[in-house]
Design a protein around this motif. Structure first.
Motif, PDB file in Angstrom:
ATOM      1  N   GLU A  70      -4.887 -12.553   2.632  1.00  0.00           N
ATOM      2  CA  GLU A  70      -3.894 -13.531   3.082  1.00  0.00           C
ATOM      3  C   GLU A  70      -3.468 -13.121   4.497  1.00  0.00           C
ATOM      4  OE1 GLU A  70      -3.596 -16.027   1.224  1.00  0.00           O
ATOM      5  OE2 GLU A  70      -4.244 -15.265  -0.721  1.00  0.00           O
ATOM      6  N   PRO A  71      -3.000 -14.074   5.329  1.00  0.00           N
ATOM      7  CA  PRO A  71      -2.667 -13.736   6.725  1.00  0.00           C
ATOM      8  C   PRO A  71      -1.716 -12.548   6.852  1.00  0.00           C
ATOM      9  CG  PRO A  71      -2.578 -16.117   6.400  1.00  0.00           C
ATOM     10  CD  PRO A  71      -2.835 -15.511   5.050  1.00  0.00           C
ATOM     11  N   GLU A  72      -0.733 -12.441   5.953  1.00  0.00           N
ATOM     12  CA  GLU A  72       0.206 -11.317   6.097  1.00  0.00           C
ATOM     13  C   GLU A  72      -0.452  -9.981   5.723  1.00  0.00           C
ATOM     14  OE1 GLU A  72       0.664 -14.137   4.438  1.00  0.00           O
ATOM     15  OE2 GLU A  72       0.887 -13.631   2.337  1.00  0.00           O
ATOM     16  N   GLU A  73      -1.432 -10.021   4.808  1.00  0.00           N
ATOM     17  CA  GLU A  73      -2.159  -8.782   4.464  1.00  0.00           C
ATOM     18  C   GLU A  73      -3.000  -8.323   5.652  1.00  0.00           C
ATOM     19  OE1 GLU A  73      -2.732  -9.572  -0.342  1.00  0.00           O
ATOM     20  OE2 GLU A  73      -4.226 -10.362   1.047  1.00  0.00           O
ATOM     21  N   LEU A  74      -3.610  -9.288   6.321  1.00  0.00           N
ATOM     22  CA  LEU A  74      -4.432  -8.991   7.501  1.00  0.00           C
ATOM     23  C   LEU A  74      -3.562  -8.378   8.601  1.00  0.00           C
ATOM     24  CD1 LEU A  74      -7.311  -9.406   8.648  1.00  0.00           C
ATOM     25  CD2 LEU A  74      -6.558 -11.590   9.530  1.00  0.00           C
ATOM     26  N   ALA A  75      -2.413  -8.979   8.837  1.00  0.00           N
ATOM     27  CA  ALA A  75      -1.507  -8.489   9.881  1.00  0.00           C
ATOM     28  C   ALA A  75      -1.037  -7.074   9.565  1.00  0.00           C
ATOM     29  CB  ALA A  75      -0.320  -9.433  10.022  1.00  0.00           C
ATOM     30  N   GLN A  76      -0.743  -6.811   8.287  1.00  0.00           N
ATOM     31  CA  GLN A  76      -0.277  -5.482   7.892  1.00  0.00           C
ATOM     32  C   GLN A  76      -1.359  -4.428   8.062  1.00  0.00           C
ATOM     33  OE1 GLN A  76       1.360  -5.404   3.900  1.00  0.00           O
ATOM     34  NE2 GLN A  76       3.123  -6.604   4.637  1.00  0.00           N
ATOM     35  N   LEU A  77      -2.558  -4.782   7.600  1.00  0.00           N
ATOM     36  CA  LEU A  77      -3.665  -3.829   7.700  1.00  0.00           C
ATOM     37  C   LEU A  77      -3.943  -3.491   9.169  1.00  0.00           C
ATOM     38  CD1 LEU A  77      -5.863  -2.459   5.824  1.00  0.00           C
ATOM     39  CD2 LEU A  77      -7.394  -4.275   6.599  1.00  0.00           C
ATOM     40  N   GLY A  78      -3.851  -4.501  10.020  1.00  0.00           N
ATOM     41  CA  GLY A  78      -4.173  -4.323  11.445  1.00  0.00           C
ATOM     42  C   GLY A  78      -3.209  -3.435  12.191  1.00  0.00           C
ATOM     43  N   GLN A  79      -2.010  -3.220  11.652  1.00  0.00           N
ATOM     44  CA  GLN A  79      -1.076  -2.344  12.356  1.00  0.00           C
ATOM     45  C   GLN A  79      -0.733  -1.088  11.562  1.00  0.00           C
ATOM     46  OE1 GLN A  79       2.505  -4.523  13.102  1.00  0.00           O
ATOM     47  NE2 GLN A  79       2.741  -5.166  11.002  1.00  0.00           N
ATOM     48  N   ALA A  80      -1.331  -0.950  10.377  1.00  0.00           N
ATOM     49  CA  ALA A  80      -1.034   0.219   9.544  1.00  0.00           C
ATOM     50  C   ALA A  80      -1.622   1.480  10.179  1.00  0.00           C
ATOM     51  CB  ALA A  80      -1.612   0.013   8.150  1.00  0.00           C
ATOM     52  N   HIS A  81      -0.971   2.600   9.953  1.00  0.00           N
ATOM     53  CA  HIS A  81      -1.494   3.878  10.452  1.00  0.00           C
ATOM     54  C   HIS A  81      -2.145   4.638   9.295  1.00  0.00           C
ATOM     55  CE1 HIS A  81       0.222   3.476  14.423  1.00  0.00           C
ATOM     56  NE2 HIS A  81       1.293   2.958  13.845  1.00  0.00           N
ATOM     57  N   GLY A  82      -3.120   5.447   9.625  1.00  0.00           N
ATOM     58  CA  GLY A  82      -3.727   6.308   8.617  1.00  0.00           C
ATOM     59  C   GLY A  82      -4.585   5.588   7.592  1.00  0.00           C
ATOM     60  N   VAL A  83      -5.095   4.406   7.944  1.00  0.00           N
ATOM     61  CA  VAL A  83      -5.998   3.693   7.030  1.00  0.00           C
ATOM     62  C   VAL A  83      -7.346   4.408   7.039  1.00  0.00           C
ATOM     63  CG1 VAL A  83      -7.179   1.497   6.613  1.00  0.00           C
ATOM     64  CG2 VAL A  83      -4.836   1.496   7.481  1.00  0.00           C
ATOM     65  N   SER A  84      -7.913   4.671   5.857  1.00  0.00           N
ATOM     66  CA  SER A  84      -9.209   5.358   5.807  1.00  0.00           C
ATOM     67  C   SER A  84     -10.330   4.421   6.216  1.00  0.00           C
ATOM     68  CB  SER A  84      -9.518   5.829   4.390  1.00  0.00           C
ATOM     69  OG  SER A  84      -8.401   6.380   3.785  1.00  0.00           O
ATOM     70  N   LYS A  85     -11.402   5.005   6.703  1.00  0.00           N
ATOM     71  CA  LYS A  85     -12.619   4.248   7.008  1.00  0.00           C
ATOM     72  C   LYS A  85     -13.566   4.481   5.840  1.00  0.00           C
ATOM     73  CE  LYS A  85     -16.487   4.544  10.280  1.00  0.00           C
ATOM     74  NZ  LYS A  85     -16.984   5.227  11.493  1.00  0.00           N
ATOM     75  N   LEU A  86     -13.821   3.437   5.062  1.00  0.00           N
ATOM     76  CA  LEU A  86     -14.554   3.586   3.814  1.00  0.00           C
ATOM     77  C   LEU A  86     -16.015   3.184   3.945  1.00  0.00           C
ATOM     78  CD1 LEU A  86     -11.980   1.961   1.364  1.00  0.00           C
ATOM     79  CD2 LEU A  86     -12.198   4.381   1.992  1.00  0.00           C
ATOM     80  N   SER A  87     -16.872   4.073   3.530  1.00  0.00           N
ATOM     81  CA  SER A  87     -18.288   3.751   3.429  1.00  0.00           C
ATOM     82  C   SER A  87     -18.706   3.934   1.970  1.00  0.00           C
ATOM     83  CB  SER A  87     -19.093   4.631   4.389  1.00  0.00           C
ATOM     84  OG  SER A  87     -20.427   4.168   4.450  1.00  0.00           O
ATOM     85  N   ARG A  88     -20.011   3.909   1.705  1.00  0.00           N
ATOM     86  CA  ARG A  88     -20.482   4.058   0.320  1.00  0.00           C
ATOM     87  C   ARG A  88     -19.900   5.299  -0.349  1.00  0.00           C
ATOM     88  NH1 ARG A  88     -24.936   3.609  -3.543  1.00  0.00           N
ATOM     89  NH2 ARG A  88     -25.051   1.455  -2.907  1.00  0.00           N
ATOM     90  N   ALA A  89     -19.766   6.387   0.416  1.00  0.00           N
ATOM     91  CA  ALA A  89     -19.368   7.665  -0.176  1.00  0.00           C
ATOM     92  C   ALA A  89     -17.913   7.705  -0.616  1.00  0.00           C
ATOM     93  CB  ALA A  89     -19.633   8.804   0.809  1.00  0.00           C
ATOM     94  N   ASP A  90     -17.035   6.964   0.051  1.00  0.00           N
ATOM     95  CA  ASP A  90     -15.605   7.148  -0.231  1.00  0.00           C
ATOM     96  C   ASP A  90     -14.888   5.951  -0.831  1.00  0.00           C
ATOM     97  OD1 ASP A  90     -16.139   6.270   2.469  1.00  0.00           O
ATOM     98  OD2 ASP A  90     -15.629   8.297   3.134  1.00  0.00           O
ATOM     99  N   MET A  91     -15.607   4.859  -1.052  1.00  0.00           N
ATOM    100  CA  MET A  91     -14.950   3.655  -1.546  1.00  0.00           C
ATOM    101  C   MET A  91     -14.382   3.850  -2.963  1.00  0.00           C
ATOM    102  SD  MET A  91     -16.801   0.051  -1.698  1.00  0.00           S
ATOM    103  CE  MET A  91     -15.929  -1.479  -1.600  1.00  0.00           C
ATOM    104  N   ALA A  92     -15.175   4.422  -3.844  1.00  0.00           N
ATOM    105  CA  ALA A  92     -14.721   4.595  -5.234  1.00  0.00           C
ATOM    106  C   ALA A  92     -13.519   5.525  -5.291  1.00  0.00           C
ATOM    107  CB  ALA A  92     -15.861   5.140  -6.089  1.00  0.00           C
ATOM    108  N   ALA A  93     -13.538   6.593  -4.510  1.00  0.00           N
ATOM    109  CA  ALA A  93     -12.421   7.544  -4.514  1.00  0.00           C
ATOM    110  C   ALA A  93     -11.143   6.861  -4.046  1.00  0.00           C
ATOM    111  CB  ALA A  93     -12.753   8.738  -3.613  1.00  0.00           C
ATOM    112  N   CYS A  94     -11.250   6.008  -3.043  1.00  0.00           N
ATOM    113  CA  CYS A  94     -10.074   5.299  -2.523  1.00  0.00           C
ATOM    114  C   CYS A  94      -9.504   4.368  -3.594  1.00  0.00           C
ATOM    115  CB  CYS A  94     -10.461   4.522  -1.263  1.00  0.00           C
ATOM    116  SG  CYS A  94      -9.068   3.736  -0.446  1.00  0.00           S
ATOM    117  N   LEU A  95     -10.395   3.645  -4.278  1.00  0.00           N
ATOM    118  CA  LEU A  95      -9.949   2.739  -5.345  1.00  0.00           C
ATOM    119  C   LEU A  95      -9.317   3.531  -6.490  1.00  0.00           C
ATOM    120  CD1 LEU A  95     -13.031   0.337  -5.341  1.00  0.00           C
ATOM    121  CD2 LEU A  95     -10.661  -0.388  -4.980  1.00  0.00           C
TER     122      LEU A  95
END
Ligand code: PSU
Ligand code: MN
Length: 305
Positions: A70-95
């Motif tokens: 949703e637009p507000e989720e996009l806006a929040q994610l775009g300014q959040a700090h410390g968001v992980s960069k998820l690839s195949r190796a770390d997606m499951a752990a993040c979830l």
């Protein structure tokens, strides 16, 4: 089966059997500065709608896999700090741990497959880094293309990479690399490169047909569609080469490794080109989104036929 969190518009498009295009979120959190990142993400979504498909930006938010924001989720994610960069190796752990993370090409492909989305638009895929013979830095994006059946539209691989080695690995992995409308493999900020792409297709319908044919043959994996940046928006490779080389030297001096390498190089190149690399990056992502929407439509038409 994983519990997917669909946005309102993605849910409606799924119910109606309409074409959907996946979008990644690492380009938002790690690839572009705030606030342009959020503006661009919204603009790219709109480009997809204008081209007749529904955008599904993918991210992990507080342990839930979102397909469409949703637009507000996009806006929040775009300014959040410390968001992980998820690839195949770390997606499951993040979830599993309730974390928040942005999806790279590899992780976005995994999510798209779960959501039944077959087409995905981004800027440039990760690949084989220069100096990989000593660093072993090869993006998990390449292996994902070999195993997850999603057609990824990108402006080639980022020119910070070793493009020749990237093409060799893709060939080894059996990934079709299709240049759109030209013979050369495009180099992200520049439309041309000295390298010839293994395949060329000039229409979205052909690309959709090839995607469907791989499924019929029982082949795992996706396709890489290399869509050149529009000529008017490109930065000549000769102009960028010294800037890229300098950024790479800086990365070595500061001992940047692992998943920090690509964001670091993009940021340095942004600074040294006074923002022109970002302007070009925006143009190429939008161009890729429009082509991806046409491929998704062609796949939908085929299915209905
Ligand atoms: N395309 C862009 N900007 C980006 C990326 C792609 O225009 O920042 C991201 C994608 O998420 C891609 C990642 O998967 O860079 C590659 O990272 P690495 O080299 O660490 O695998
Ligand atoms: Mn890497």
């Amino acid at each position: 089966m994983i519990d997917l969190q669909f946005s309102t518009e993605v849910r409606a498009a799924r119910d109606a059997g309409q074409p959907i295009v996946a979008l990644e979120s690492t380009i938002i959190t790690h690839g572009m500065p705030h606030p342009q990142n959020v503006e661009v993400a919204a603009q790219v979504e709109q480009d997809i709608r204008d081209a007749g498909a529904t955008p599904a930006t993918i991210a992990v938010i507080e342990g839930r896999l979102h397909v469409g924001l949703e637009p507000e989720e996009l806006a929040q994610l775009g300014q959040a700090h410390g968001v992980s960069k998820l690839s195949r190796a770390d997606m499951a752990a993040c979830l599993a741990t309730g974390g928040t993370g942005a999806t790279t090409v590899a992780a976005t492909m995994i999510a798209a497959r779960h959501a039944g989305i077959e087409v995905f638009a981004t800027g440039g895929i990760g690949g084989v880094h220069q100096g990989a013979e000593t660093s072993f830095d090869i993006s998990a994006d390449l292996h994902e293309l070999a195993q997850t059946p999603v057609t990824v539209v990108a402006a080639g691989a980022k020119a910070i990479l070793d493009l020749a080695k990237t093409l060799e690995v893709l060939e080894t992995l059996g990934v079709p690399v299709i240049a759109h409308g030209q013979d050369a493999f495009p180099a992200f900020w520049s439309a041309q490169s000295p390298l010839k792409a293994p395949l060329r297709m000039d229409s979205a319908e052909d690309i959709a047909r090839a995607h469907a044919m791989r499924r019929e043959l029982g082949l795992p994996g996706g396709q890489l569609v290399a869509n050149p940046i529009p000529e008017a928006d490109q930065i000549p490779a000769t102009e960028l080469a010294p800037i890229i080389a300098e950024a790479q030297r800086d990365a070595a001096t500061h001992c940047i490794t692992g998943k920090a390498v690509t964001p670091y190089l993009l940021q340095r190149i942004f600074e040294r080109t006074e923002g022109r690399s970002l302007t070009a990056n925006i143009a190429l992502v939008r161009n890729n989104a429009r082509l991806a929407a046409r491929i998704a439509q062609a796949l939908c038409t085929r299915r209905g036929a």
